[in-house]
Design a protein around this motif. Structure first.
Motif, short mmCIF file in Angstrom:
data_model
loop_
_atom_site.label_atom_id
_atom_site.label_comp_id
_atom_site.label_asym_id
_atom_site.label_seq_id
_atom_site.Cartn_x
_atom_site.Cartn_y
_atom_site.Cartn_z
N GLY A 163 -7.04 9.87 4.59
CA GLY A 163 -6.21 9.52 3.48
C GLY A 163 -7.76 8.92 2.40
O GLY A 163 -8.76 7.57 3.80
N PHE A 164 -7.25 8.34 1.40
CA PHE A 164 -8.18 6.87 0.91
C PHE A 164 -7.91 6.35 0.17
O PHE A 164 -6.56 7.34 -0.27
CB PHE A 164 -10.01 7.16 1.01
N GLU B 267 -3.97 11.34 -0.03
CA GLU B 267 -3.32 11.36 1.29
C GLU B 267 -3.42 13.03 1.46
O GLU B 267 -2.74 14.17 1.36
CB GLU B 267 -2.11 10.98 1.46
N GLU C 239 1.29 -1.04 -0.21
CA GLU C 239 0.18 0.01 0.14
C GLU C 239 0.64 0.91 0.31
O GLU C 239 2.07 1.29 0.23
CB GLU C 239 -0.74 -0.07 1.48
N ALA D 49 -15.03 -4.21 -1.54
CA ALA D 49 -14.32 -2.76 -2.17
C ALA D 49 -13.68 -2.25 -2.98
O ALA D 49 -13.26 -2.81 -3.26
CB ALA D 49 -14.02 -2.71 -0.48
N TYR E 42 -3.10 1.83 11.55
CA TYR E 42 -2.91 2.94 11.86
C TYR E 42 -3.65 3.81 11.81
O TYR E 42 -3.94 5.48 12.26
CB TYR E 42 -1.37 3.68 10.32
N GLU F 159 -1.78 -12.60 -1.53
CA GLU F 159 -3.40 -12.80 -1.70
C GLU F 159 -3.87 -13.88 -2.21
O GLU F 159 -2.36 -14.03 -3.99
CB GLU F 159 -4.11 -11.80 -1.78
N TYR G 48 -1.93 9.71 -5.54
CA TYR G 48 -0.75 8.92 -6.32
C TYR G 48 -1.42 8.09 -6.53
O TYR G 48 -2.67 7.42 -6.71
CB TYR G 48 0.33 7.74 -4.98
N THR H 76 0.17 4.51 1.79
CA THR H 76 0.18 5.59 2.49
C THR H 76 1.17 5.42 3.78
O THR H 76 2.02 6.45 3.53
CB THR H 76 -1.08 5.21 3.52
N GLY I 69 -8.34 0.83 -5.40
CA GLY I 69 -8.12 -0.29 -6.38
C GLY I 69 -9.02 -0.21 -8.02
O GLY I 69 -10.32 -0.87 -8.07
N GLY J 260 -10.75 4.15 2.87
CA GLY J 260 -9.45 5.50 4.29
C GLY J 260 -9.88 4.87 5.39
O GLY J 260 -11.55 5.42 5.93
N GLY J 261 -10.00 6.11 5.85
CA GLY J 261 -9.79 6.79 7.20
C GLY J 261 -9.23 7.89 7.57
O GLY J 261 -7.74 8.22 6.78
#
Ligand code: HAM
Length: 412
Positions: free
Chosen positions: A298-299, A130, A80, A275, A260, A114, A106, A82, A302, A279-280
């Motif tokens: 931020g979020f 962000e 990821e 989804a 985080y 996965e 970005y 962030t 995909g 984010g959050g």
């Protein structure tokens, strides 16, 4: 035959057109929101993800692509971005002398080991935003609206599934309540949850194995532990989303898989799909990575999942301004010259470089949805003339070759 690695994919044909279109919509939204582009490396020190995303997160414990380089450095392909953006913010002091909200976006590939499936790849693309320097709920609402608007502009109906993890006091009280509750039932938990019990018990809420069990149904609920401050903040966000006419639902099962997050968390969903993004807030991350105390939110979306959501929609077809039909070598040289002049003036033009029949060239022009056809023949070219056909109205006219740019300027 050498095949692509499991969980990766090639992008071409209609998918490539769709992908470029999505990027275009994203970049346009970023431009109008005055958000700057940032690019960070594809791999970072392994420590960065351990200390930010956390040691209880699957993407660090089970799914990370770790390697050592020739000098034995421990590195990880980013799962990821962030953490990388925060690393860059601190390392480049991007926060200094700036009291306003600092926003970056970005777009790039991420890597998670996965189990591959629809919308689950090992190499996938995220677009994310962000925002730093603001603890205001206005910033959360503004940032959420960017993701929501992008999906809407693409024609995807989406809903924001919203939750709050509360403030520090909420989390301490709730963590204690969960520890107390599960203390007697450790044997009934799956191995992952046993591990989460010690490392970050909140992540138990995210468990796909144990959820639905009676033990889980009866566990303490986060919403009963929210402080008045946390509740007020959450209500403020909901009223701002109403103001912006953003479709949202409260969903207290959304806790997100990364360590985080500190407060508001959410996911963008369309129907029953996985989804499309999430984010959050992560107000402590900059500090935890040895930066100053800088609040952040931020979020990320995909893009493969956004493409899947678009698959059912009418296919986007490519369109060009003109196709130049030519047969002889002389005609082809002239076609190349005219095509170059038109392209320098910003028109998208194609021709056929090889020796194929006029019938095949008509088919090529149709496939590209060419708005105009330009016919060249040696006789007309000697007089400096070309024939242009409006492929929609089916009208035709002969014009001077030197007027061709003006013709497009007037008609397109
Ligand atoms: P995330 O929920 O882990 O959040 O990932 C965001 C989005 O990336 C997901 O909603 C999904 O669309 C896509 N995604 C994740 N894993 C895969 C996969 N294996 N295959 C295809 N798509 C995938 C984050 O990564 C946070 N950094 C978001 C964020 C930014 N939070 C604050 N700022």
């Amino acid at each position: 035959m050498i095949k692509k690695p499991k969980g990766t994919y090639d992008i071409y044909g209609q998918d490539a057109i769709m992908y470029n279109y999505i990027e275009e919509v994203i970049k346009n939204e970023m431009n109008i929101n005055n958000v700057n582009y940032i690019r960070t490396p594809l791999f970072e020190s392994r420590d960065l993800f351990h200390r930010s995303v956390g040691l209880s997160a699957d993407i660090v414990t089970k799914e990370s692509y770790d390697f050592t380089d020739r000098a034995n450095r421990n590195l990880t392909l980013r799962p990821e971005a962030t953490a990388s953006i925060v690393r860059s913010l601190i390392e480049n002091k991007l926060y200094s002398n700036n009291s306003n909200v600092i926003k970056y976006y970005y777009l790039g590939t991420m890597y998670r080991y996965e189990r591959p499936g629809a919308g689950r790849n090992r190499e996938f693309t995220q677009f994310g935003v962000e925002a730093f320097n603001s603890a205001s709920v206005i910033t959360d609402a503004n940032i959420i609206s960017m993701g929501y608007n992008i999906l809407n502009n693409l024609g995807i109906e989406c809903t924001v599934y919203l939750n709050t993890l509360g403030d520090e006091e909420t989390r301490i009280n709730y963590t204690n309540a969960l520890k107390e509750y599960f203390k007697e039932h450790l044997d009934e938990l799956c191995p992952d949850c046993k591990n989460r019990y010690d490392k970050n018990i909140l992540r138990i809420l995210d468990c796909k194995v144990d959820s639905g069990s009676e033990l889980f149904e009866n566990m303490p609920k986060l919403k009963d532990y929210l402080t008045i401050d946390a509740t007020n903040k959450f209500n403020e966000l909901k009223s701002l989303l109403n103001l912006l006419e953003i479709d949202y639902v409260y969903d207290d099962t959304i806790v997100r898989g990364l360590d985080y997050y500190t407060d508001i968390v959410y996911e963008f969903k369309s129907g029953d799909s996985l989804a499309l993004g999430g984010g959050g807030r992560y107000d402590k991350l900059v500090e935890n990575l040895e930066g100053p105390s800088v609040p952040a939110t931020g979020f990320a979306l995909g893009l493969e999942r956004v493409m899947l959501a678009l698959k059912d929609k009418e296919l986007l077809s490519k369109e060009i301004d003109a196709f130049i039909l030519s047969i002889s070598k002389e005609e082809k040289y002239n076609a190349l010259k005219i095509m170059n002049i038109l392209k320098l003036n910003g028109y998208s033009v194609e021709m056929c470089d090889t020796d194929v029949s006029l019938k095949s060239q008509f088919k090529m022009a149709d496939k590209l949805n060419s708005k105009y056809l330009i016919f060249l023949n040696d006789e007309d070219l000697n007089k400096g003339l070309v024939t242009i056909k409006d492929n929609v109205l089916k009208t035709e006219e002969k014009i001077d070759e030197s007027e061709i740019t003006d013709y497009f300027y007037d008609n397109l």
